[in-house]
Write an enzyme that holds these catalytic residues in place. Structure first.
Site, PDB file in Angstrom:
ATOM      1  N   TYR A 143      -2.914   5.498   0.434  1.00  0.00           N
ATOM      2  CA  TYR A 143      -2.183   4.074   0.567  1.00  0.00           C
ATOM      3  C   TYR A 143      -2.317   3.477  -0.999  1.00  0.00           C
ATOM      4  O   TYR A 143      -0.675   3.983  -1.297  1.00  0.00           O
ATOM      5  CB  TYR A 143      -2.928   2.790   1.317  1.00  0.00           C
ATOM      6  CG  TYR A 143      -2.319   1.611   1.422  1.00  0.00           C
ATOM      7  CD1 TYR A 143      -1.288   1.227   1.934  1.00  0.00           C
ATOM      8  CD2 TYR A 143      -2.483   0.591   0.187  1.00  0.00           C
ATOM      9  CE1 TYR A 143      -0.509   0.383   2.094  1.00  0.00           C
ATOM     10  CE2 TYR A 143      -1.722  -0.750   0.187  1.00  0.00           C
ATOM     11  CZ  TYR A 143      -0.536  -0.555   0.785  1.00  0.00           C
ATOM     12  OH  TYR A 143      -0.115  -2.215   0.756  1.00  0.00           O
ATOM     13  N   LYS A 147       1.767   3.796  -2.800  1.00  0.00           N
ATOM     14  CA  LYS A 147       2.622   3.070  -3.130  1.00  0.00           C
ATOM     15  C   LYS A 147       2.751   3.159  -4.988  1.00  0.00           C
ATOM     16  O   LYS A 147       3.855   2.912  -5.104  1.00  0.00           O
ATOM     17  CB  LYS A 147       1.637   1.425  -2.852  1.00  0.00           C
ATOM     18  CG  LYS A 147       1.741   1.495  -1.764  1.00  0.00           C
ATOM     19  CD  LYS A 147       3.306   0.820  -1.298  1.00  0.00           C
ATOM     20  CE  LYS A 147       2.887   0.229   0.012  1.00  0.00           C
ATOM     21  NZ  LYS A 147       4.423  -0.705   0.125  1.00  0.00           N
TER      22      LYS A 147
END
Ligand code: NAP
Length: 268
Positions: A143, A147
């Site tokens: 994650y 991002k």
């Protein structure tokens, strides 16, 4: 004339709050969902079908907005999903899917709207990243990196399109109380795995951070301020003070000290 805003992932959480707020203050809002027909609440804005990992779906979504509104002033690349798991064990198909949703799909959304924005000589793209993308967090490496990659893409795109009158920025939220945790891909906690205990403990901590997070309306208000600004900064961070502080600390502390702080926080 009301500005036209397209916000991906407006069926829940930060996207829904933002779409409702922008509609309320006078923008012409179009939201998206993979399954608009499953939405059970009456919304004051249209929900258009969009699967962000599908090229045809992206093209149809943008074409529909342009057909209905004739222009597009703001794209908010909000749709995204969480993923957790130890880097040693996480399944690469899940990694690839996460990057497709959090990074490649949103880039393709930008590619789909840019020709119209260039024709208009104006437009704004706001990419929703995450404070978790500023640093590699344990058991959230995929994650964090999806991002982070999206945040760096934002910087490049911004410079490339500036001369066409188009602005690009990122907004990195800290923890906000949405249902994102329930929709995360969780790599299974494997019995007898060397990570079993610490991964499970960290999953519990991560879920608690989100459920104890700030109200999503804060993000809606921050986004409306960015839209009004005209000339946005490159990156915005919105969230609890201690989470915003982590970026500053990463910039000024020696790497090992910063790493120690993170490891202590996650009890590693
Ligand atoms: N909540 C937080 O603490 C937090 C913190 C930092 C960053 N963020 C970021 O903020 C954004 C919104 O998160 P949230 O907390 O509001 O989560 P959420 O409530 O789970 O909302 C996610 C949205 O993304 C859409 N979506 C998911 N997969 C999709 C796909 N494959 N194609 C198209 N749309 C898809 C969902 O729409 P459908 O299911 O209807 O298709 C939903 O509307 C995400 O990018 C997230 O990474 C959230």
């Amino acid at each position: 004339m009301a500005k036209v805003v397209l916000i991906t992932g407006a069926s829940s959480g930060l996207g829904l709050s933002t779409a409702l707020h922008l509609h309320k203050i006078g923008y012409q809002v179009y939201g998206t969902s993979r399954n608009p027909e499953k939405n059970t609440i009456t919304l004051p804005f249209p929900l258009i079908p969009l699967e962000i990992t599908n090229n045809d779906s992206i093209d149809s979504c943008v074409a529909l907005v342009l057909k209905k509104a004739g222009r597009l002033d703001v794209l908010i690349n909000n749709a995204g999903v969480g993923i957790t798991g130890p880097m040693e064990e996480i399944d690469l198909t899940a990694v690839s899917e996460n990057f497709a949703i959090n990074c490649f799909g949103p880039l393709q959304m930008a590619q789909a709207v840019l020709p119209k924005m260039r024709e208009q000589s104006s437009g704004l793209i706001i990419n929703i990243t995450s404070i978790a993308g500023v640093m590699g967090l344990p058991f959230r490496g995929v994650y964090s990196s999806s991002k982070s990659a999206f945040s760096i893409m934002t910087e490049s795109l911004r410079m490339e399109v500036k001369s066409f009158g188009i602005e690009v920025c990122s907004l990195a939220p800290g923890d906000y109380a949405t249902d994102i945790a329930s929709r995360r891909y969780h790599a299974p906690v494997i019995e007898n795995s060397p990570y079993q205990r610490i991964y499970q403990e960290n999953l519990d901590t991560m879920n608690k951070h989100v459920s104890d997070g700030n109200p999503p309306q804060e993000i809606a208000i921050a986004i409306s301020k960015i839209i009004k600004k005209g000339k946005p900064a490159v990156h915005y961070q919105v969230g609890p003070f201690v989470q915003k502080l982590s970026k500053i600390l990463k910039g000024i502390l020696p790497n090992r000290i910063f790493e120690k702080l993170i490891m202590n926080h996650y009890k590693l």
